[in-house]
Design an enzyme around this catalytic site. Sequence first.
Site, short mmCIF file in Angstrom:
data_model
loop_
_atom_site.label_atom_id
_atom_site.label_comp_id
_atom_site.label_asym_id
_atom_site.label_seq_id
_atom_site.Cartn_x
_atom_site.Cartn_y
_atom_site.Cartn_z
N SER A 260 0.77 -1.18 -0.05
CA SER A 260 0.17 0.17 -0.27
C SER A 260 1.52 1.12 0.29
CB SER A 260 -1.35 0.30 1.34
OG SER A 260 -2.05 0.26 1.46
N HIS A 261 0.67 1.62 0.94
CA HIS A 261 1.70 3.41 1.06
C HIS A 261 2.34 3.16 1.38
CE1 HIS A 261 -0.82 2.24 4.86
NE2 HIS A 261 0.16 3.25 5.21
N ASP B 135 -2.55 6.89 -3.02
CA ASP B 135 -0.75 6.28 -2.56
C ASP B 135 -0.63 5.19 -3.32
OD1 ASP B 135 -3.36 4.54 -2.57
OD2 ASP B 135 -2.41 3.10 -0.98
N ASP C 299 -0.85 1.22 -4.22
CA ASP C 299 -1.45 0.53 -4.64
C ASP C 299 -3.14 1.32 -5.69
OD1 ASP C 299 -2.27 0.80 -1.97
OD2 ASP C 299 -3.07 -1.37 -2.38
N ASP D 263 -5.79 2.64 -3.68
CA ASP D 263 -6.62 2.40 -2.84
C ASP D 263 -7.13 4.09 -2.00
OD1 ASP D 263 -5.11 1.99 -1.38
OD2 ASP D 263 -6.32 0.06 -0.65
N ARG D 264 -6.02 4.84 -2.13
CA ARG D 264 -5.97 5.62 -0.77
C ARG D 264 -6.36 7.31 -2.07
NH1 ARG D 264 -2.95 5.69 4.67
NH2 ARG D 264 -3.29 2.94 5.03
N LYS E 222 -11.71 0.13 -1.26
CA LYS E 222 -10.84 1.46 -1.33
C LYS E 222 -10.49 1.70 -2.75
CE LYS E 222 -7.69 2.01 2.17
NZ LYS E 222 -7.67 0.54 3.26
C1 G1P Z 1 -3.93 0.95 8.20
C2 G1P Z 1 -5.56 2.55 8.41
C3 G1P Z 1 -6.42 1.41 8.29
C4 G1P Z 1 -6.58 0.73 6.63
C5 G1P Z 1 -5.08 0.05 6.46
C6 G1P Z 1 -4.72 -0.15 4.79
O1 G1P Z 1 -4.59 0.55 9.25
O2 G1P Z 1 -5.13 2.87 9.94
O3 G1P Z 1 -7.59 2.12 8.30
O4 G1P Z 1 -7.31 -0.13 6.54
O5 G1P Z 1 -4.19 0.63 6.73
O6 G1P Z 1 -5.21 0.92 4.25
P1 G1P Z 1 -3.65 0.13 10.23
O7 G1P Z 1 -2.08 0.41 9.89
O8 G1P Z 1 -3.95 1.80 11.05
O9 G1P Z 1 -3.80 -0.47 10.88
ZN ZN Z 2 -3.50 1.38 -0.60
#
Ligand code: G1P
Ligand code: ZN
Length: 543
Positions: free
Chosen positions: A113-114, A277, A279, A281-282, A376
């Site tokens: 992801s990010h 982000d 991938d 989704d954000r 998302k």
């Molecule tokens: C974080 C975000 C959560 C999101 C997840 C995946 O998880 O807080 O809302 O769904 O990334 O993108 P966390 O690191 O808080 O467990």
């Molecule tokens: Zn992501």
Amino acid sequence: MTQITTVPTAPITGQKPGTSGLRKKTPVFMGRHYLENFIQATFDVVGCAGKTFVLGGDGRYFNDRAAQVILRMAAANGAARVIVGQGAILSTPAASHLIRLNGTDGGIIMSASHNPGGPEEDFGVKFNMPNGGPAPESVTEAIYQRTTVITEYKVLEAQDVDLARIGRHQLGAMVVDVVDPVADYATLMESLFDFPALRAMFADGFRMRMDSMCAVTGPYAVEILEKRLGAAKGTCVNATPLPDFGGMHPDPNPTWAKALMDEMFSDTAPDFGAASDGDGDRNMVVGRGIYVSPSDSLAVLAANAHLAPGYAKGLKGVARSMPTSAAADRVADALGIGKYETPTGWKFFGNLLDAGRATICGEESFGTGSDHVREKDGLWAILLWLNILAVRKQSVADILADHWAKFGRNYYSRHDFEAIESAKADAMMAALRGSLAGLPGQVVEGMTITAADDFAYTDPVDASVSMKQGVRVMFGDGSRIVYRLSGTGTEGATLRVYLERYAAGPDGLDLDAQEALAPVIRAAHVLAGIAAHTGRTAPDVVT
Ligand code: G1P
Ligand code: ZN
């Protein structure tokens, strides 16, 4: 010649998926048998023989080689067919869409992801179900259990599949269909939004800046915004996905997307700014001179979604993760539709979407989406904002001001304390949990605590229960503090403190969020003893 080899292996500790799949440092993932063990455990749990899967990732370092390993293992385990994005690339929402569109048995998404990417950064793998959504806890837990007893994995001895070439390939007995990663997704977006109206808006001189942060959405954004909608060339910046994201931290928030923030608050700011982000989704959306918090974005999208063709019939319900502000609840109440509060993580929305209880979902962590996929979806949120702007013909600032005037404003912020020693963070949370019973009735910073608990969720669809999803402290004036530890990190612990305070208006609706929240922030430090436990007096990231 292709031959199936059974390779002896042994369990590797720590292969427990977190909030969103298994995430580790890249060298860990590249270690001997690491990826193979996790993939074999996944196939052992979800089944592989005769099945069709989708495969793709965000293009980060090791994405391409991991894809070849997964393909060889899928073939060896008897999969019938795998649909792969060209170059092993698929944004997470596009992968979710392909899983659903093709009626497949699920998919494997390679992404962290990010989190930054590169040889020394992060990598991740997760399994998505036939509905297109992340595997629920029952499945991820079974995969984890399987990794603790694994003794062998199967792999096909074969050459790499040419993932650069779109079309049908053969890997042993398995078919590999390499597809354009963007086309089907772009068509889906075209079915939801009023593309002619958006084209007219851009033709009229509407300007935006879309920052893909050198991650996966670049090609999607260029195709949709510049090619199909006619946004000026150069609207999309950082639009070439790179294995190390060009050294960027592809997390669309005011801290990491600072260049976009600076542009949007400058004299030459365009009408609208957005970022996504690693991938895809954000999303973060910014108006000229005004930042839109994700909690507010969810509420505004819910209140205005009917302006887009795909949602013209109205919403069935709105769901938000527990730490997300209650702004969306106020919209749901006004619309007379269902509202749901789930634990953190997109997987908890799946049942609500499948059951037709919720149409739009969102998290404070820059995630918004709808029932069009089961993830998302960053570009979806950006396009819905654009559709709303095209219909209402107002600025982002005016739309927010109208919204707050109507519903009141939930001032909101999240403070992250990163890379805390895990033992210290755990001790702090344990002490906090131990203190909950004595909190109601106490007065902190002039605010009376009315309730304090550790959030537990019973899924209204399948009655599954998830415990210990975050400590909540509620105050008489509607303010709220939530504490939880991140489940997506790869090193140490990250403490997330979520802060909220409601202003009904008409006065006090345009304060700076940190100022409006100052007493709540002070209370958060006092109640948890953050400094005493962790040595930290100030957060590393404020969103
Ligand atoms: C974080 C975000 C959560 C999101 C997840 C995946 O998880 O807080 O809302 O769904 O990334 O993108 P966390 O690191 O808080 O467990
Ligand atoms: Zn992501």
